[in-house]
Design an enzyme around this catalytic site. Structure first.
Site, mmCIF file in Angstrom:
data_model
loop_
_atom_site.group_PDB
_atom_site.id
_atom_site.type_symbol
_atom_site.label_atom_id
_atom_site.label_comp_id
_atom_site.label_asym_id
_atom_site.label_seq_id
_atom_site.Cartn_x
_atom_site.Cartn_y
_atom_site.Cartn_z
ATOM 1 C CG LEU A 1 16.802 21.913 -15.074
ATOM 2 C CD1 LEU A 1 17.919 21.763 -14.047
ATOM 3 C CD2 LEU A 1 17.325 21.641 -16.472
ATOM 4 C CD GLU B 1 23.784 17.269 -14.793
ATOM 5 O OE1 GLU B 1 24.532 17.468 -15.773
ATOM 6 O OE2 GLU B 1 22.989 18.131 -14.365
#
Length: 184
Positions: free
Chosen positions: A23, A30
């Site tokens: 990521l 989140e």
């Protein structure tokens, strides 16, 4: 009624979702939202299935594998088996869904969530089985080599009582949870 699945993704302003198998950001809140959405069920005796491609599966750190409390469904033409009780392998999304809606899986699965990567997302958003897209829109552009496809015009933004609609802020980044539903 044919089975339906939802797609869940975090993407930055250029639709980027990953870089070098990882990521581009680390956002604890989140990630907690992702876990909540893909884990919660209305029937406490059931769990959800998270459907992902082989590269997404391989990008999950060993200490988090398989994703806890969910049936991990890995799509791969090369992997043949997994050493985890809560993980199964199918060769494609269509075959996975056609198997998962029948016993023994159907007895235990409440919802289906497609969680990546790029090629699985592309197939998923074009599928008749795709009900909703849960998009976390990161309000910044990141250097990425993996991207989420454009959301088809057949999807309209809707509200969902489970999804906060205010702007979130974390680590000097802002982001917003958005929900798109396929119009009939």
């Amino acid at each position: 009624m044919p089975p339906k699945f939802n797609v869940i993704v975090a993407a930055c302003e250029n639709n980027g979702i990953g870089i070098k198998g990882d990521l581009p950001w680390r956002l604890k809140n989140e990630m907690a939202y992702f876990t909540k959405m893909t884990s919660q069920t209305t029937n406490p005796e059931k769990k959800n299935a998270v459907i992902m491609g082989r590269k997404t599966w391989e990008s999950i750190p060993p200490k988090f594998k398989p994703l806890k409390g969910r049936l991990n469904v890995v799509l791969s033409k090369t992997l043949k088996e997994t050493n985890y009780e809560d993980a199964v392998i199918f060769d494609n999304l269509s075959n996975a869904m056609s198997q998962l809606i029948h016993p023994p899986y159907s007895n235990n699965i409440e919802n289906f969530w497609v969680i990546g990567g790029a090629s699985v997302y592309k197939e998923a958003v074009l599928s008749d089985m795709c009900h909703r897209i849960y998009l976390t829109q990161i309000n910044k552009c990141f250097d990425c080599d993996t991207f989420f496809p454009d959301i088809p015009s057949t999807f309209l933004q809707v509200s969902d009582k489970e999804v906060p609609d205010d702007v979130q802020e974390e680590k000097d980044l802002t982001y917003q949870f958005k929900v798109f539903e396929k119009s009939s």
